[in-house]
Design a protein around this motif. Structure first.
Motif, short mmCIF file in Angstrom:
data_model
loop_
_atom_site.label_atom_id
_atom_site.label_comp_id
_atom_site.label_asym_id
_atom_site.label_seq_id
_atom_site.Cartn_x
_atom_site.Cartn_y
_atom_site.Cartn_z
N ILE A 220 0.85 -1.21 0.00
CA ILE A 220 0.00 0.00 0.00
C ILE A 220 0.89 1.25 0.00
CG2 ILE A 220 -1.63 1.35 1.37
CD1 ILE A 220 -2.77 -1.28 2.43
N GLU A 221 1.87 1.27 0.90
CA GLU A 221 2.71 2.47 1.02
C GLU A 221 3.46 2.76 -0.28
OE1 GLU A 221 4.98 1.93 4.61
OE2 GLU A 221 3.31 2.65 5.87
N SER A 222 3.99 1.70 -0.91
CA SER A 222 4.74 1.98 -2.15
C SER A 222 3.78 2.41 -3.26
CB SER A 222 5.63 0.80 -2.55
OG SER A 222 4.86 -0.22 -3.07
N SER A 223 2.55 1.87 -3.27
CA SER A 223 1.57 2.29 -4.29
C SER A 223 1.19 3.76 -4.10
CB SER A 223 0.30 1.44 -4.21
OG SER A 223 0.59 0.08 -4.33
N MET A 224 0.97 4.17 -2.86
CA MET A 224 0.55 5.56 -2.61
C MET A 224 1.68 6.54 -2.95
SD MET A 224 -2.54 5.20 -1.88
CE MET A 224 -2.58 3.62 -2.67
N LYS A 225 2.92 6.11 -2.63
CA LYS A 225 4.10 6.94 -2.94
C LYS A 225 4.19 7.14 -4.45
CE LYS A 225 9.01 7.09 -1.68
NZ LYS A 225 9.86 6.70 -2.79
N GLU A 226 4.01 6.03 -5.18
CA GLU A 226 4.09 6.09 -6.64
C GLU A 226 3.04 7.04 -7.21
OE1 GLU A 226 3.45 2.71 -9.91
OE2 GLU A 226 4.57 2.00 -8.18
N ILE A 227 1.81 6.93 -6.69
CA ILE A 227 0.73 7.81 -7.20
C ILE A 227 1.06 9.27 -6.90
CG2 ILE A 227 -1.71 8.44 -6.95
CD1 ILE A 227 -2.29 5.48 -6.29
N PHE A 228 1.52 9.53 -5.68
CA PHE A 228 1.80 10.93 -5.29
C PHE A 228 2.95 11.50 -6.12
CE2 PHE A 228 3.56 14.35 -2.69
CZ PHE A 228 2.42 15.10 -2.48
N GLU A 229 3.98 10.67 -6.34
CA GLU A 229 5.13 11.16 -7.13
C GLU A 229 4.70 11.48 -8.56
OE1 GLU A 229 8.72 9.10 -4.57
OE2 GLU A 229 8.20 8.21 -6.51
N LYS A 230 3.76 10.69 -9.07
CA LYS A 230 3.32 10.91 -10.46
C LYS A 230 2.32 12.08 -10.56
CE LYS A 230 1.72 8.53 -14.50
NZ LYS A 230 0.58 7.73 -14.90
N GLU A 231 1.37 12.13 -9.63
CA GLU A 231 0.25 13.08 -9.77
C GLU A 231 0.41 14.33 -8.91
OE1 GLU A 231 -1.90 12.52 -12.03
OE2 GLU A 231 -1.74 10.36 -12.39
N GLY A 232 1.25 14.25 -7.88
CA GLY A 232 1.45 15.41 -6.99
C GLY A 232 0.34 15.59 -5.98
N ARG A 233 -0.63 14.69 -5.98
CA ARG A 233 -1.74 14.81 -5.02
C ARG A 233 -2.54 13.52 -4.91
NH1 ARG A 233 -3.70 19.65 -6.04
NH2 ARG A 233 -5.61 19.24 -4.91
N ILE A 234 -3.14 13.31 -3.76
CA ILE A 234 -4.18 12.27 -3.61
C ILE A 234 -5.32 12.99 -2.88
CG2 ILE A 234 -4.85 10.06 -2.58
CD1 ILE A 234 -1.91 9.17 -2.78
N ASP A 235 -6.42 13.22 -3.60
CA ASP A 235 -7.52 14.01 -3.03
C ASP A 235 -8.61 13.16 -2.39
OD1 ASP A 235 -6.69 16.68 -4.14
OD2 ASP A 235 -6.84 15.51 -5.98
N TYR A 236 -8.91 12.04 -3.06
CA TYR A 236 -10.03 11.21 -2.60
C TYR A 236 -9.55 9.79 -2.34
CZ TYR A 236 -12.81 14.81 -5.08
OH TYR A 236 -13.36 15.98 -5.54
N LEU A 237 -10.05 9.22 -1.25
CA LEU A 237 -9.86 7.78 -1.00
C LEU A 237 -11.23 7.17 -0.74
CD1 LEU A 237 -8.26 5.17 -0.26
CD2 LEU A 237 -8.16 6.04 2.09
#
Ligand SMILES: NC(=O)c1ccc[n+]([C@@H]2O[C@H](COP(=O)([O-])OP(=O)(O)OC[C@H]3O[C@@H](n4cnc5c(N)ncnc54)[C@H](OP(=O)(O)O)[C@@H]3O)[C@@H](O)[C@H]2O)c1
Length: 270
Positions: free
Chosen positions: A59-76
């Motif tokens: 989970i942690e590596s997936s969230m890191k990857e998304i944040f590095e690519k998109e610069g944000r995670i707004d909704y879960l």
């Protein structure tokens, strides 16, 4: 979604099937950048990640990857979930631990992993999927109800902790919904010997109600509405019938409510 809103990025668990899949598709159609997650590989029309919600490292590596690519995670949106059924007495401890791992700790793991990123942007909306069964304990699905009640309590506490960071956490409570959940339910093998037909009658009734239940799209509509709200309600029940049931259970004596549930799902010689 309103026009001229900036890019929003959503992470949806349980996105391979049912409510999670419907939500992921709906959010994508609204212009949200969607990352759907599920336990197994699946073909998707949105970005997808194979990830077990019980595996913190994944989970942690997936969230890191998304944040590095998109610069944000707004909704879960935490839709990943499973059901088990059978009497408390005959439920194997491994199964009880498994349902807590997936339903409760899976939700906890995901919330913990996105919070640092949501705090960075001072914005985040979390929707955790509980169930009407979290408010109304269902006999012979006692552990399912218990995980869903835990999610409600967890989400309420979390929402107060993260409010100053601009993060909201609320629950959506679907009633019976026609999805893959019914077939995937793991049943006890040895119940009827000691409990007569009460277990199979009860679970059969539930299966019938789910198979004739709401569409996942109708639940997804509520989830999207809640996600876009500035001030969502802490508990959002899907469907008028279920809203009315829950309202009644809050005003009627618990003894009466449990008698009705007993008659519906646990009565002898039914
Ligand atoms: N259906 C109903 O009547 C109903 C009513 C109230 C609440 N709910 C709740 O709504 C949520 C969605 O259920 P649904 O009806 O849409 O069920 P579903 O069609 O069976 O979908 C369940 C999803 O959870 C995923 N999942 C299960 N275990 C996982 C794990 N360890 N790691 C990652 N993903 C995992 C599955 O992925 P795989 O396909 O890869 O296994 C699947 O995508 C659940 O929390 C359920 O409790 C359902």
């Amino acid at each position: 979604m309103k026009k001229n809103v900036k890019k929003r990025v959503a992470v949806i668990t349980g996105a391979s099937s049912g409510i999670g899949l419907a939500t992921a598709k709906m959010l994508k159609s609204h212009g949200v950048v969607v990352y759907g997650m599920a336990y197994n590989d699946f073909e998707a029309e949105f970005n997808y990640i194979k990830c077990d919600v019980t595996n913190v490292e994944q989970i942690e590596s997936s969230m890191k990857e998304i944040f590095e690519k998109e610069g944000r995670i707004d909704y879960l949106v935490n839709c990943a979930g499973m059901g088990i059924s059978g009497s408390v007495e005959n439920s194997p401890n491994e199964k009880i631990k498994k349902i807590y791992d997936v339903n409760f700790f899976g939700t906890v793991n995901m919330c913990k992993a996105v919070l640092p990123y949501m705090r960075k942007n001072s914005f985040g909306h979390i929707v955790n999927i509980s169930s009407v069964a979290g408010e109304l304990p269902i006999p012979f699905q006692t552990f399912y109800s218990a995980t869903k009640a835990s999610i409600e309590s967890f989400t309420a506490g979390l929402s107060m902790e993260v409010k100053p960071f601009g993060i909201k956490a609320v629950c959506v409570l679907p009633g019976d919904t026609k999805t893959g959940f019914t077939n995937a339910r793991e049943k006890n093998e040895v119940d009827d010997a000691s409990y007569g037909k009460r277990v199979s009658n009860s679970v059969g009734q539930m299966e019938h109600d789910e198979e004739h239940g709401m569409t996942p799209d109708s639940v997804a509509k509520v989830i999207c509405k809640v996600l876009y709200k500035k001030n969502p309600k802490p508990i959002n029940v899907v469907g008028f019938k279920y809203k009315f049931f829950i309202f009644l259970t809050h005003i009627l004596p618990k003894k009466f409510v449990y008698k009705v549930l007993y008659d519906m799902y646990a009565k002898k010689n039914k």
